[in-house]
Design an enzyme around this catalytic site. Structure first.
Site, mmCIF file in Angstrom:
data_model
loop_
_atom_site.group_PDB
_atom_site.id
_atom_site.type_symbol
_atom_site.label_atom_id
_atom_site.label_comp_id
_atom_site.label_asym_id
_atom_site.label_seq_id
_atom_site.Cartn_x
_atom_site.Cartn_y
_atom_site.Cartn_z
ATOM 1 N N GLY A 46 24.951 -29.979 8.380
ATOM 2 C CA GLY A 46 23.441 -31.383 8.148
ATOM 3 C C GLY A 46 23.659 -31.203 6.135
ATOM 4 C CD GLN A 51 20.345 -29.597 1.159
ATOM 5 O OE1 GLN A 51 20.909 -30.394 2.562
ATOM 6 N NE2 GLN A 51 20.616 -28.021 1.700
ATOM 7 C CB CYS A 94 18.936 -24.544 3.645
ATOM 8 S SG CYS A 94 18.366 -25.983 2.652
ATOM 9 C CG LEU A 95 24.676 -26.401 3.738
ATOM 10 C CD1 LEU A 95 25.190 -27.124 3.017
ATOM 11 C CD2 LEU A 95 25.769 -25.369 3.599
ATOM 12 C CG HIS A 136 16.660 -28.126 7.978
ATOM 13 N ND1 HIS A 136 16.643 -26.602 7.408
ATOM 14 C CD2 HIS A 136 17.715 -28.438 6.855
ATOM 15 C CE1 HIS A 136 17.427 -26.446 6.912
ATOM 16 N NE2 HIS A 136 18.142 -27.280 5.718
ATOM 17 C CD GLU A 137 19.861 -31.671 7.050
ATOM 18 O OE1 GLU A 137 19.875 -32.183 4.968
ATOM 19 O OE2 GLU A 137 20.671 -31.002 7.464
ATOM 20 C CG HIS A 140 16.245 -30.246 2.645
ATOM 21 N ND1 HIS A 140 16.258 -30.312 1.339
ATOM 22 C CD2 HIS A 140 17.086 -30.101 3.530
ATOM 23 C CE1 HIS A 140 16.704 -28.474 1.993
ATOM 24 N NE2 HIS A 140 17.858 -28.592 3.471
HETATM 25 O O1 GNR Z 1 24.114 -25.585 8.405
HETATM 26 C C1 GNR Z 1 22.722 -26.041 8.101
HETATM 27 N N1 GNR Z 1 22.355 -25.331 8.993
HETATM 28 C C2 GNR Z 1 21.290 -25.674 10.299
HETATM 29 C C3 GNR Z 1 21.050 -24.578 11.234
HETATM 30 C C4 GNR Z 1 19.478 -24.259 11.891
HETATM 31 C C5 GNR Z 1 19.041 -25.673 11.313
HETATM 32 C C6 GNR Z 1 19.216 -26.664 9.711
HETATM 33 C C7 GNR Z 1 20.877 -26.263 9.404
HETATM 34 S S1 GNR Z 1 20.781 -27.549 8.676
HETATM 35 C C8 GNR Z 1 21.932 -26.730 7.280
HETATM 36 C C9 GNR Z 1 22.518 -27.054 6.097
HETATM 37 C C10 GNR Z 1 20.820 -28.037 5.326
HETATM 38 O O2 GNR Z 1 21.174 -27.047 4.195
HETATM 39 N N2 GNR Z 1 20.657 -28.753 5.462
HETATM 40 O O3 GNR Z 1 19.624 -29.028 4.560
HETATM 41 NI NI NI Z 2 18.261 -28.026 3.793
#
Ligand code: GNR
Ligand code: NI
Length: 173
Positions: A46, A51, A94-95, A136-137, A140
């Protein structure tokens, strides 16, 4: 197509409430394509607009997995319409917080209303990793990171580690 630079925590842009997307434009389509490319390159499942420094309410995701055919998705102006009572604990990354993985508890299933990149309205139920990722997205877009669900001590330790990483990266150029 071009890769976008992913912003690393801590950064004020990751703490903002993002603005509604007004309409689908060629610029938005280009940005969504670039974000998908950036997400696959990272690699991640995601990527939310803030980001990459765009403070607007949309994100891309693909939870199909390495073995399956890609399922790129763009969710615009997403809104939660229902969450399950049942919760799930999933290890999240999270990236914007590279190399850090921690367990986070969230509703196991979630329904979201959103527009796709063609402006079409959808309401969809997500479960398993898709539910975790979509929440999670969406976080953000509201300036929330998975760090915000951890203890203060853990959060401060991880933030210090990320500050160090950013300094090292700045030095390396
Ligand atoms: O790549 C991602 N893997 C992930 C693994 C578990 C829960 C959420 C994520 S999202 C993350 C990419 C990211 O930072 N998205 O905002
Ligand atoms: Ni993230």
């Amino acid at each position: 197509m071009s890769l976008k630079k992913i912003i690393i925590h801590p950064d004020p842009r990751l703490k903002k409430i993002c603005a509604q997307v007004d309409g689908i434009s060629p610029e938005l389509r280009k940005l969504a394509t670039d974000m998908l490319e950036t997400m696959y390159d990272a690699p991640g499942i995601g990527l939310a607009a803030p980001q990459v420094g765009v403070l607007e309410r949309f994100f891309v995701m693909d939870v199909a997995g390495k073995e399956a055919a890609p399922e790129p998705r763009v969710l615009i102006n997403p809104r939660v319409t229902w969450t399950s009572e049942e919760v799930n604990v999933h290890e999240e990354g999270c990236l914007s917080i590279p190399g850090v993985y921690e367990d986070v508890t969230r509703p196991a299933k979630v329904r979201m209303q959103f527009k796709d990149i063609d402006g079409k309205d959808h309401e969809e139920e997500f479960e398993d990793i898709a539910a975790t990722c979509a929440q999670h997205e969406l976080d953000h877009l509201n300036g929330t990171l998975f760090l915000d669900y951890l203890s203060g001590i853990k959060r401060r330790m991880i933030t210090a580690k990320m500050k160090k990483l950013k300094k090292e990266r700045a030095r390396a150029g």
